[in-house]
Design a protein around this motif. Structure first.
Motif, mmCIF file in Angstrom:
data_model
loop_
_atom_site.group_PDB
_atom_site.id
_atom_site.type_symbol
_atom_site.label_atom_id
_atom_site.label_comp_id
_atom_site.label_asym_id
_atom_site.label_seq_id
_atom_site.Cartn_x
_atom_site.Cartn_y
_atom_site.Cartn_z
ATOM 1 N N ASP A 1 5.602 28.178 -96.868
ATOM 2 C CA ASP A 1 6.449 28.992 -97.659
ATOM 3 C C ASP A 1 6.962 29.975 -96.649
ATOM 4 O O ASP A 1 8.324 29.935 -96.670
ATOM 5 N N GLU A 2 6.314 30.548 -96.122
ATOM 6 C CA GLU A 2 6.624 31.933 -95.198
ATOM 7 C C GLU A 2 7.624 31.346 -94.068
ATOM 8 O O GLU A 2 8.892 31.694 -93.595
ATOM 9 N N ALA A 3 7.137 30.167 -93.542
ATOM 10 C CA ALA A 3 7.982 29.563 -92.581
ATOM 11 C C ALA A 3 9.181 29.260 -92.940
ATOM 12 O O ALA A 3 10.479 29.392 -92.019
ATOM 13 N N LEU A 4 9.384 28.292 -94.051
ATOM 14 C CA LEU A 4 10.664 28.049 -94.413
ATOM 15 C C LEU A 4 11.474 28.997 -94.957
ATOM 16 O O LEU A 4 12.615 28.887 -94.901
ATOM 17 N N LYS A 5 10.668 30.214 -95.483
ATOM 18 C CA LYS A 5 11.715 31.371 -96.046
ATOM 19 C C LYS A 5 12.549 31.812 -94.919
ATOM 20 O O LYS A 5 13.643 32.368 -94.868
ATOM 21 N N ALA A 6 11.920 31.965 -93.583
ATOM 22 C CA ALA A 6 12.527 32.493 -92.404
ATOM 23 C C ALA A 6 13.338 31.683 -91.739
ATOM 24 O O ALA A 6 14.446 32.056 -91.205
ATOM 25 N N ASP A 7 13.031 30.281 -91.949
ATOM 26 C CA ASP A 7 13.820 29.432 -91.184
ATOM 27 C C ASP A 7 13.836 28.089 -92.087
ATOM 28 O O ASP A 7 12.717 27.109 -91.894
ATOM 29 N N PRO A 8 14.653 27.803 -92.849
ATOM 30 C CA PRO A 8 14.763 26.599 -93.744
ATOM 31 C C PRO A 8 14.777 25.272 -93.025
ATOM 32 O O PRO A 8 14.279 24.112 -93.481
ATOM 33 N N LYS A 9 14.948 25.267 -91.688
ATOM 34 C CA LYS A 9 14.912 24.221 -91.064
ATOM 35 C C LYS A 9 13.971 23.821 -89.961
ATOM 36 O O LYS A 9 13.842 23.272 -88.903
ATOM 37 N N GLU A 10 12.735 24.723 -90.397
ATOM 38 C CA GLU A 10 11.439 24.539 -89.462
ATOM 39 C C GLU A 10 10.909 23.220 -89.493
ATOM 40 O O GLU A 10 10.483 22.761 -90.652
ATOM 41 N N VAL A 11 11.201 22.369 -88.592
ATOM 42 C CA VAL A 11 10.625 21.121 -88.594
ATOM 43 C C VAL A 11 9.147 20.836 -88.790
ATOM 44 O O VAL A 11 8.819 19.780 -89.489
#
Length: 400
Positions: A211-221
């Motif tokens: 959740d934290e990763a996608l909040k900072a970058d919605p395209k985090e693969v």
């Protein structure tokens, strides 16, 4: 390492020479002092012999004085050029003791504070590893030698994942995050390693990381792929399809993983249909942006430029990264010209015209061929990236 120790030994010999020179000089001074003492003794012996001869009546007073003068001249001739003896306060043992202690102390300090392990690692990394195990050992030694290197930790974590050691990888990625900060990519790698270390059991910790990763970058693969896997394992097939479709949008067309990813989407679709569900239609893709720009040169500048000067035409976000979103290159000889700037001209895949609502058009003349600096420039007013009407851009101002 041999050449390093040879060089260190040579420098040590040079240093020792400065310590031993005073010892050698003191020995030379001692020899000169001994020779002077011998000459004085011979002079005194000669004078005593002359006195004996005078007492026996062999020599008269004049002959005695002449003999004494001759002996004195010989003494002066033998001692001429001999420097006065210098008294050393250190004494002879001090330089010799220093000659022994200096290299021992230097070696101890280097082994304690030096970087011999890093020198050896540099030599090792200059040669390609013979196996994955050897590469892992090198990275482990690099981390031990440089525990604050986030880069070394990151590569070690990735290596552990390729060796199916997710528990070790999760610990390494956690250390990397603590050092480099909570970057989306690192959080995704940490979540993935933790998921496999926990036996593919989803947890609140993994959910929080993704959740934290996608909040900072919605395209985090990595996070998108992991969430798709977890949804598929949990039989939430529609969510798996959605996550994997989002991941597909981020991959280049020639990426080898697209085939496997499409296979996963197909299997999830089949299982969803087999369970009586229906695949939800994907939201319509945002239309690709395409700006049509007519570029010309102001009349008063035509005599100040050369036909071969480069002309850079690009669009950049009014609120966003300074890098151009799309660019074309012409020459002054091509002007006036009409060009199109679109998503296909993106400098980087993640920086497309359609991803930014408002842009500015820029045309720059650079005699040196540098897109970031030149002699003359023309700029447009901010406009929507979805604009379809043709735009006119005139190069008419000094580039400051």
């Amino acid at each position: 390492m041999i050449d390093f120790w040879l060089a260190a030994g040579l420098l040590l010999l040079v240093a020792l020479s400065f310590l031993l020179i005073p010892v050698l000089r003191s020995r030379r001074a001692q020899l000169e002092e001994d020779r002077t003492a011998l000459n004085v003794a011979l002079y005194q012996e000669r004078v005593a012999e002359l006195q004996t001869q005078q007492e026996e009546g062999v020599l008269n007073a004049a002959q005695m004085d002449a003999g004494r003068a001759e002996a004195a001249r010989e003494l002066l001739a033998d001692t001429e050029g001999v420097a006065a003896p210098r008294v050393s306060r250190l004494g002879k043992p001090a330089p010799l003791l220093a000659a022994v202690l200096v290299p021992v102390l230097a070696l101890g300090l280097y082994l304690h504070f030096g970087a011999s392990d890093k020198v050896e690692l540099t030599r090792e990394f200059s040669q390609p590893p013979q196996s994955m195990d050897e590469m892992t050992r090198r990275l482990e030694r690099a981390v031990a030698a440089q525990p604050d290197s986030a880069e070394a930790l990151y590569f070690l974590g990735r290596t552990y994942m390729t060796q199916d050691r997710p528990a070790d990888a999760a610990k390494i990625f956690e250390r990397t995050v603590n050092l480099a900060g909570r970057q989306p990519e690192l959080l995704g790698q940490w979540a993935q390693a933790q998921y496999f270390a926990d036996g593919k059991q989803w947890s609140e910790k993994i959910q929080a990381l993704t959740d934290e990763a996608l909040k900072a970058d919605p395209k985090e693969v990595t996070s998108l792929g992991l969430l798709g896997i977890a949804a598929f394992e949990g039989q939430r097939y529609q969510q798996a399809i959605d996550y994997w479709n989002r991941l597909m949008e981020q991959l280049p067309p020639d990426d080898q993983s697209r085939v496997a990813l499409q296979g996963g989407i197909t299997r999830a679709t089949e299982k969803l249909v087999a369970s009586g569900g229906k695949v939800a239609e994907a939201p319509a893709a945002k239309p690709a942006a395409r700006l049509k720009v007519h570029v010309d040169l102001a009349a008063e500048l035509k005599g100040k430029v050369q036909p071969g000067d480069s002309v850079f035409i690009f669009a950049r976000a009014t609120s966003g990264p300074p890098a151009p979103l799309a660019a074309k290159r012409l020459t002054v000889a091509d002007l006036p010209a009409t060009v199109e700037l679109g998503d296909a001209d993106a400098m980087m895949p993640q920086l497309k015209l359609s991803n930014f609502p408002e842009v500015q058009l820029v045309a720059r003349i650079s005699r040196a061929g540098q897109p970031t600096a030149g002699e003359w420039v023309g700029r447009s007013q901010p406009l929507a990236s979805s604009t379809t009407a043709p735009q006119t851009l005139t190069i008419d101002s000094p580039d400051k």
